[in-house]
Design an enzyme around this catalytic site. Structure first.
Site, mmCIF file in Angstrom:
data_model
loop_
_atom_site.group_PDB
_atom_site.id
_atom_site.type_symbol
_atom_site.label_atom_id
_atom_site.label_comp_id
_atom_site.label_asym_id
_atom_site.label_seq_id
_atom_site.Cartn_x
_atom_site.Cartn_y
_atom_site.Cartn_z
ATOM 1 N N ASP A 68 121.573 -26.168 -9.484
ATOM 2 C CA ASP A 68 121.619 -25.276 -10.648
ATOM 3 C C ASP A 68 121.531 -23.817 -10.177
ATOM 4 O O ASP A 68 121.669 -22.887 -10.967
ATOM 5 C CB ASP A 68 120.523 -25.604 -11.673
ATOM 6 C CG ASP A 68 119.133 -25.369 -11.134
ATOM 7 O OD1 ASP A 68 118.974 -25.185 -9.908
ATOM 8 O OD2 ASP A 68 118.171 -25.374 -11.945
ATOM 9 N N SER A 69 121.385 -23.621 -8.855
ATOM 10 C CA SER A 69 121.502 -22.282 -8.260
ATOM 11 C C SER A 69 122.906 -21.729 -8.510
ATOM 12 O O SER A 69 123.157 -20.535 -8.315
ATOM 13 C CB SER A 69 121.194 -22.323 -6.756
ATOM 14 O OG SER A 69 121.882 -23.393 -6.140
ATOM 15 N N ASP A 76 122.528 -31.556 -9.963
ATOM 16 C CA ASP A 76 121.214 -30.997 -10.311
ATOM 17 C C ASP A 76 121.132 -30.822 -11.827
ATOM 18 O O ASP A 76 121.940 -30.087 -12.408
ATOM 19 C CB ASP A 76 121.102 -29.632 -9.607
ATOM 20 C CG ASP A 76 119.674 -29.190 -9.412
ATOM 21 O OD1 ASP A 76 118.754 -29.970 -9.712
ATOM 22 O OD2 ASP A 76 119.480 -28.051 -8.937
ATOM 23 N N GLU A 93 113.713 -31.280 -11.508
ATOM 24 C CA GLU A 93 112.509 -30.557 -11.080
ATOM 25 C C GLU A 93 111.285 -31.091 -11.818
ATOM 26 O O GLU A 93 111.381 -31.532 -12.969
ATOM 27 C CB GLU A 93 112.675 -29.053 -11.376
ATOM 28 C CG GLU A 93 113.757 -28.407 -10.549
ATOM 29 C CD GLU A 93 113.837 -26.889 -10.753
ATOM 30 O OE1 GLU A 93 112.972 -26.309 -11.432
ATOM 31 O OE2 GLU A 93 114.792 -26.301 -10.205
ATOM 32 N N GLU A 111 109.929 -27.519 -2.209
ATOM 33 C CA GLU A 111 110.370 -26.117 -2.143
ATOM 34 C C GLU A 111 109.168 -25.183 -2.022
ATOM 35 O O GLU A 111 108.224 -25.234 -2.837
ATOM 36 C CB GLU A 111 111.212 -25.753 -3.382
ATOM 37 C CG GLU A 111 111.650 -24.290 -3.358
ATOM 38 C CD GLU A 111 112.810 -23.954 -4.276
ATOM 39 O OE1 GLU A 111 113.409 -24.856 -4.871
ATOM 40 O OE2 GLU A 111 113.128 -22.749 -4.380
HETATM 41 O O1 KIV Z 1 119.603 -25.442 -7.149
HETATM 42 C C1 KIV Z 1 119.437 -25.512 -5.928
HETATM 43 O O2 KIV Z 1 120.183 -24.941 -5.138
HETATM 44 C C2 KIV Z 1 118.301 -26.286 -5.449
HETATM 45 C C3 KIV Z 1 118.030 -26.269 -3.984
HETATM 46 C C4 KIV Z 1 117.451 -24.986 -3.581
HETATM 47 C C5 KIV Z 1 117.181 -27.395 -3.558
HETATM 48 O O3 KIV Z 1 117.630 -26.887 -6.227
#
Ligand code: KIV
Length: 256
Positions: free
Chosen positions: A25-26, A64, A96, A163
């Protein structure tokens, strides 16, 4: 494990031999220019995940779950997890830690979907954790993270991301769990490591936390390539003969 958000990066990561590709989700921050990972929608995640899927043939592909897909509406969590599998072709989903995490993760597991957990710094709820900073720096908060990781293993997660936790705490978790831990800012004792691809290849601007190692400087390469293009176009040097097409002179005469 590395993140990818589009087809060409999916192809490259797969070619390089990475074990797991995460459509994180980044995506919100590093690709869409949004202020928070909370801002990315389920449809946007699916759109990008489908593109990555077309490029990834060997690695495990993990989608994600964005904030809106399970934390804002826990009752929609299973339906959204299924979208990652059925619509986007993922092998598993990641979520998460949050208050109702175990309940939600259990339901997704019961629907037959593989789940990767994520504990420690959980950016989607960073406002409740004092911001985007290292978690588990005292015994009480570290114990909580250890318990979260163990609970996720108990309900059937196949792996857990740690994390931004101290190396020693990540080691305790890794030693206690039988499923693999994947660290980001969690030191060298995790079973695996993950980075955001844009950070690794140096295209994330001034974002430079301690845990990021830049293995390439693509921003520099892209800038100098684009500046050379501008210069050559303005000087009439590009396109030259080598990069242009011609018509047979006889054919050309007929036109004139
Ligand atoms: O969204 C993301 O990129 C992540 C990673 C940093 C593990 O959750």
């Amino acid at each position: 494990m590395l993140t990818a958000y589009d087809y060409p990066m999916g192809v490259l990561l797969d070619q390089a031999g990475v074990d797991i590709v995460l459509v994180g989700d980044s995506l919100a921050n590093v690709v869409l220019g949004l202020p928070s990972t909370r801002d990315v929608t389920m449809d946007e995640m699916i759109h990008h995940t489908k593109a990555v899927r077309r490029g990834v043939k060997n690695a495990l592909l993990v989608g994600d779950m964005p904030y809106c897909a399970y934390q804002a509406n826990p009752k929609d969590a299973v339906k959204n997890a299924q979208r990652f599998i059925k619509e986007a072709g993922c092998d598993a989903i990641k979520l998460e830690w949050f208050d109702q995490c175990l309940e939600v993760a259990k339901k997704i597991r019961q629907a037959g979907i593989k789940v990767m957990g994520h504990v420690g710094l959980t950016p989607q709820t960073a406002d409740q954790l004092g911001g985007l900073k290292v978690q588990g720096k005292d015994a009480i908060s570290a114990q909580k993270i250890i318990d979260h990781a163990r609970d996720l293993e108990k309900i059937g997660c196949f792996s857990v991301v740690l994390e931004c936790v101290p190396t020693e705490v990540a080691k305790i978790i890794t030693d206690k769990l039988s499923i693999p831990t994947i660290g980001i800012g969690a030191g060298k004792f995790c079973d695996g490591q993950v980075l955001v691809i844009n950070d690794l290849i140096g295209i994330s601007g001034s974002f430079n936390p301690r845990f990021v190692k830049k293995y390439a400087n693509l921003s520099g390469n892209i800038l100098s390539g684009v500046q050379s293009f501008i210069k050559e176009v303005k000087a009439g040097k590009f396109p030259d003969k080598q990069h242009s097409y011609t018509i047979d002179p006889q054919e050309l005469r007929q036109l004139k």
